[in-house]
Write a protein that holds these residues in place. Structure first.
Motif, PDB file in Angstrom:
ATOM      1  N   VAL A 188      47.837  37.006  95.581  1.00 30.90           N
ATOM      2  CA  VAL A 188      47.516  37.888  94.453  1.00 30.90           C
ATOM      3  C   VAL A 188      48.543  39.017  94.420  1.00 30.90           C
ATOM      4  O   VAL A 188      48.757  39.703  95.424  1.00 30.90           O
ATOM      5  CB  VAL A 188      46.078  38.443  94.557  1.00 30.90           C
ATOM      6  N   VAL A 189      49.168  39.202  93.247  1.00 34.53           N
ATOM      7  CA  VAL A 189      50.180  40.264  93.122  1.00 34.53           C
ATOM      8  C   VAL A 189      49.738  41.371  92.166  1.00 34.53           C
ATOM      9  O   VAL A 189      50.427  42.389  92.058  1.00 34.53           O
ATOM     10  CB  VAL A 189      51.557  39.709  92.680  1.00 34.53           C
ATOM     11  N   GLY A 190      48.596  41.195  91.499  1.00 36.08           N
ATOM     12  CA  GLY A 190      48.116  42.252  90.618  1.00 36.08           C
ATOM     13  C   GLY A 190      46.876  41.846  89.858  1.00 36.08           C
ATOM     14  O   GLY A 190      46.554  40.655  89.742  1.00 36.08           O
ATOM     15  N   THR A 191      46.172  42.854  89.366  1.00 37.24           N
ATOM     16  CA  THR A 191      44.963  42.615  88.578  1.00 37.24           C
ATOM     17  C   THR A 191      44.949  43.546  87.369  1.00 37.24           C
ATOM     18  O   THR A 191      45.635  44.577  87.352  1.00 37.24           O
ATOM     19  CB  THR A 191      43.682  42.873  89.404  1.00 37.24           C
ATOM     20  N   ARG A 192      44.173  43.167  86.373  1.00 35.93           N
ATOM     21  CA  ARG A 192      43.917  43.998  85.198  1.00 35.93           C
ATOM     22  C   ARG A 192      42.433  43.888  84.926  1.00 35.93           C
ATOM     23  O   ARG A 192      41.907  42.786  84.775  1.00 35.93           O
ATOM     24  CB  ARG A 192      44.715  43.496  83.982  1.00 35.93           C
ATOM     25  N   THR A 193      41.734  45.007  84.885  1.00 30.16           N
ATOM     26  CA  THR A 193      40.280  45.008  84.799  1.00 30.16           C
ATOM     27  C   THR A 193      39.807  45.601  83.479  1.00 30.16           C
ATOM     28  O   THR A 193      40.289  46.647  83.043  1.00 30.16           O
ATOM     29  CB  THR A 193      39.668  45.814  85.966  1.00 30.16           C
ATOM     30  N   THR A 194      38.837  44.925  82.872  1.00 31.53           N
ATOM     31  CA  THR A 194      38.163  45.415  81.672  1.00 31.53           C
ATOM     32  C   THR A 194      36.673  45.481  81.985  1.00 31.53           C
ATOM     33  O   THR A 194      36.099  44.512  82.486  1.00 31.53           O
ATOM     34  CB  THR A 194      38.403  44.467  80.480  1.00 31.53           C
ATOM     35  N   ILE A 195      36.048  46.610  81.708  1.00 32.90           N
ATOM     36  CA  ILE A 195      34.612  46.759  81.939  1.00 32.90           C
ATOM     37  C   ILE A 195      33.888  46.536  80.614  1.00 32.90           C
ATOM     38  O   ILE A 195      34.218  47.148  79.599  1.00 32.90           O
ATOM     39  CB  ILE A 195      34.289  48.148  82.517  1.00 32.90           C
ATOM     40  N   ALA A 196      32.910  45.629  80.648  1.00 26.25           N
ATOM     41  CA  ALA A 196      32.115  45.328  79.457  1.00 26.25           C
ATOM     42  C   ALA A 196      31.071  46.417  79.254  1.00 26.25           C
ATOM     43  O   ALA A 196      30.458  46.887  80.222  1.00 26.25           O
ATOM     44  CB  ALA A 196      31.437  43.975  79.609  1.00 26.25           C
ATOM     45  N   LEU A 197      30.876  46.825  78.015  1.00 27.77           N
ATOM     46  CA  LEU A 197      29.849  47.824  77.707  1.00 27.77           C
ATOM     47  C   LEU A 197      28.474  47.184  77.561  1.00 27.77           C
ATOM     48  O   LEU A 197      27.486  47.695  78.076  1.00 27.77           O
ATOM     49  CB  LEU A 197      30.220  48.577  76.433  1.00 27.77           C
ATOM     50  N   SER A 198      28.414  46.069  76.842  1.00 28.93           N
ATOM     51  CA  SER A 198      27.153  45.337  76.692  1.00 28.93           C
ATOM     52  C   SER A 198      27.457  43.933  76.185  1.00 28.93           C
ATOM     53  O   SER A 198      28.440  43.730  75.477  1.00 28.93           O
ATOM     54  CB  SER A 198      26.213  46.055  75.713  1.00 28.93           C
ATOM     55  N   PRO A 199      26.617  42.962  76.543  1.00 26.39           N
ATOM     56  CA  PRO A 199      26.852  41.598  76.066  1.00 26.39           C
ATOM     57  C   PRO A 199      26.404  41.443  74.611  1.00 26.39           C
ATOM     58  O   PRO A 199      25.367  41.968  74.219  1.00 26.39           O
ATOM     59  CB  PRO A 199      25.988  40.746  76.989  1.00 26.39           C
ATOM     60  N   VAL A 200      27.196  40.751  73.842  1.00 20.94           N
ATOM     61  CA  VAL A 200      26.782  40.363  72.495  1.00 20.94           C
ATOM     62  C   VAL A 200      26.101  39.004  72.596  1.00 20.94           C
ATOM     63  O   VAL A 200      25.086  38.746  71.979  1.00 20.94           O
ATOM     64  CB  VAL A 200      27.994  40.320  71.536  1.00 20.94           C
ATOM     65  N   THR A 201      26.671  38.141  73.422  1.00 25.59           N
ATOM     66  CA  THR A 201      26.071  36.850  73.754  1.00 25.59           C
ATOM     67  C   THR A 201      26.505  36.497  75.162  1.00 25.59           C
ATOM     68  O   THR A 201      27.577  36.897  75.609  1.00 25.59           O
ATOM     69  CB  THR A 201      26.491  35.753  72.748  1.00 25.59           C
ATOM     70  N   GLU A 202      25.642  35.799  75.873  1.00 25.83           N
ATOM     71  CA  GLU A 202      25.991  35.362  77.219  1.00 25.83           C
ATOM     72  C   GLU A 202      25.706  33.883  77.347  1.00 25.83           C
ATOM     73  O   GLU A 202      25.164  33.250  76.456  1.00 25.83           O
ATOM     74  CB  GLU A 202      25.219  36.159  78.273  1.00 25.83           C
ATOM     75  N   ALA A 203      26.042  33.330  78.491  1.00 26.76           N
ATOM     76  CA  ALA A 203      26.114  31.886  78.720  1.00 26.76           C
ATOM     77  C   ALA A 203      24.931  31.088  78.183  1.00 26.76           C
ATOM     78  O   ALA A 203      25.138  30.084  77.546  1.00 26.76           O
ATOM     79  CB  ALA A 203      26.299  31.601  80.203  1.00 26.76           C
ATOM     80  N   ASN A 204      23.713  31.456  78.463  1.00 27.11           N
ATOM     81  CA  ASN A 204      22.605  30.606  78.063  1.00 27.11           C
ATOM     82  C   ASN A 204      22.564  30.457  76.550  1.00 27.11           C
ATOM     83  O   ASN A 204      22.402  31.417  75.829  1.00 27.11           O
ATOM     84  CB  ASN A 204      21.268  31.152  78.560  1.00 27.11           C
ATOM     85  N   GLY A 205      22.744  29.274  76.092  1.00 25.16           N
ATOM     86  CA  GLY A 205      22.740  28.998  74.667  1.00 25.16           C
ATOM     87  C   GLY A 205      24.101  29.092  74.024  1.00 25.16           C
ATOM     88  O   GLY A 205      24.305  28.584  72.927  1.00 25.16           O
ATOM     89  N   ALA A 206      25.048  29.724  74.692  1.00 27.13           N
ATOM     90  CA  ALA A 206      26.353  29.938  74.077  1.00 27.13           C
ATOM     91  C   ALA A 206      27.101  28.638  73.843  1.00 27.13           C
ATOM     92  O   ALA A 206      27.762  28.482  72.826  1.00 27.13           O
ATOM     93  CB  ALA A 206      27.193  30.876  74.947  1.00 27.13           C
ATOM     94  N   ILE A 207      26.999  27.689  74.758  1.00 23.28           N
ATOM     95  CA  ILE A 207      27.723  26.427  74.600  1.00 23.28           C
ATOM     96  C   ILE A 207      27.230  25.701  73.362  1.00 23.28           C
ATOM     97  O   ILE A 207      28.014  25.294  72.513  1.00 23.28           O
ATOM     98  CB  ILE A 207      27.584  25.546  75.857  1.00 23.28           C
ATOM     99  N   LEU A 208      25.935  25.550  73.242  1.00 20.72           N
ATOM    100  CA  LEU A 208      25.404  24.830  72.082  1.00 20.72           C
ATOM    101  C   LEU A 208      25.631  25.606  70.798  1.00 20.72           C
ATOM    102  O   LEU A 208      26.035  25.037  69.783  1.00 20.72           O
ATOM    103  CB  LEU A 208      23.912  24.553  72.266  1.00 20.72           C
ATOM    104  N   ALA A 209      25.388  26.895  70.829  1.00 25.66           N
ATOM    105  CA  ALA A 209      25.552  27.700  69.619  1.00 25.66           C
ATOM    106  C   ALA A 209      27.000  27.696  69.148  1.00 25.66           C
ATOM    107  O   ALA A 209      27.273  27.658  67.948  1.00 25.66           O
ATOM    108  CB  ALA A 209      25.083  29.132  69.878  1.00 25.66           C
ATOM    109  N   ALA A 210      27.925  27.716  70.086  1.00 22.25           N
ATOM    110  CA  ALA A 210      29.341  27.788  69.730  1.00 22.25           C
ATOM    111  C   ALA A 210      29.911  26.450  69.297  1.00 22.25           C
ATOM    112  O   ALA A 210      30.891  26.410  68.569  1.00 22.25           O
ATOM    113  CB  ALA A 210      30.146  28.331  70.911  1.00 22.25           C
ATOM    114  N   HIS A 211      29.316  25.346  69.718  1.00 20.79           N
ATOM    115  CA  HIS A 211      29.949  24.055  69.504  1.00 20.79           C
ATOM    116  C   HIS A 211      29.148  23.059  68.677  1.00 20.79           C
ATOM    117  O   HIS A 211      29.693  22.049  68.259  1.00 20.79           O
ATOM    118  CB  HIS A 211      30.310  23.428  70.842  1.00 20.79           C
ATOM    119  N   ARG A 212      27.892  23.296  68.440  1.00 20.33           N
ATOM    120  CA  ARG A 212      27.076  22.321  67.732  1.00 20.33           C
ATOM    121  C   ARG A 212      27.618  22.036  66.339  1.00 20.33           C
ATOM    122  O   ARG A 212      27.696  20.889  65.911  1.00 20.33           O
ATOM    123  CB  ARG A 212      25.634  22.790  67.637  1.00 20.33           C
ATOM    124  N   SER A 213      28.010  23.056  65.608  1.00 24.68           N
ATOM    125  CA  SER A 213      28.428  22.870  64.223  1.00 24.68           C
ATOM    126  C   SER A 213      29.729  22.091  64.092  1.00 24.68           C
ATOM    127  O   SER A 213      29.978  21.485  63.061  1.00 24.68           O
ATOM    128  CB  SER A 213      28.558  24.221  63.520  1.00 24.68           C
TER     129      SER A 213
END
Length: 163
Positions: free
Chosen positions: A129-154
């Motif tokens: 590892v030679v470096g990192t860049r970090t972003t802190i999330a403020l709040s989730p708009v959507t998270e994993a559960n349901g995201a796969i189907l919701a994002a790909h069903r259509s």
């Protein structure tokens, strides 16, 4: 892999609550219990359903800080080794190998910035590892559960209903 509309509905129901009985799912999709059981077995056999898990509320465990960390490595032939080391690091939920300036994208959860700082120290101490860049999330708009189907069903090809 193509799935009919009823198959998609069964997947949505199971992804929301995998503890529902086949009888309850059958009532919701308008099939018999045995037809739902057969469909679920086929979805499992085709590898579409990979297993059943429990969703955990991170806030209930005082893990209220979500961070996404991009990781740069060198030399690149260490990618598999670094990926395995990152995946085994406590506090890291997901590790993705990616194209671009950063070789990996990590999703981590921590109690606070002090714990995040310790996690970043561990990541940066990983060989390669030679470096990192970090972003802190403020709040989730959507998270994993349901995201796969919701994002790909259509956009997924669909078969006509079997039943």
């Amino acid at each position: 892999m193509q799935i009919d509309k009823t198959g998609w509905k069964i997947l949505e129901i199971l992804q929301e609550n995998a503890r529902l009985s086949n009888a309850e799912i059958a009532r919701l999709v308008g099939l018999t219990t045995s037809a739902v059981q057969d469909r679920v077995k086929k979805l499992e056999a085709r590898g579409i359903i990979q297993g059943y898990t429990t969703r955990v509320n991170p806030a209930a465990l005082d893990l209220t800080l979500t961070a996404f960390v991009g990781v740069r490595i060198s030399p690149h032939h260490l990618a598999r080794q670094v990926g395995s080391a990152l995946a085994a690091t406590p506090g890291i939920e997901e590790v993705y190998r990616q194209a671009g300036d950063e070789c990996f994208l990590i999703k981590a959860r921590c109690r606070d910035t002090v714990q995040l700082e310790g996690l970043l120290d561990n990541i940066n101490d990983t060989e390669g590892v030679v470096g990192t860049r970090t972003t802190i999330a403020l709040s989730p708009v959507t998270e994993a559960n349901g995201a796969i189907l919701a994002a790909h069903r259509s956009c997924a090809p669909q078969e006509p209903d079997e039943d």
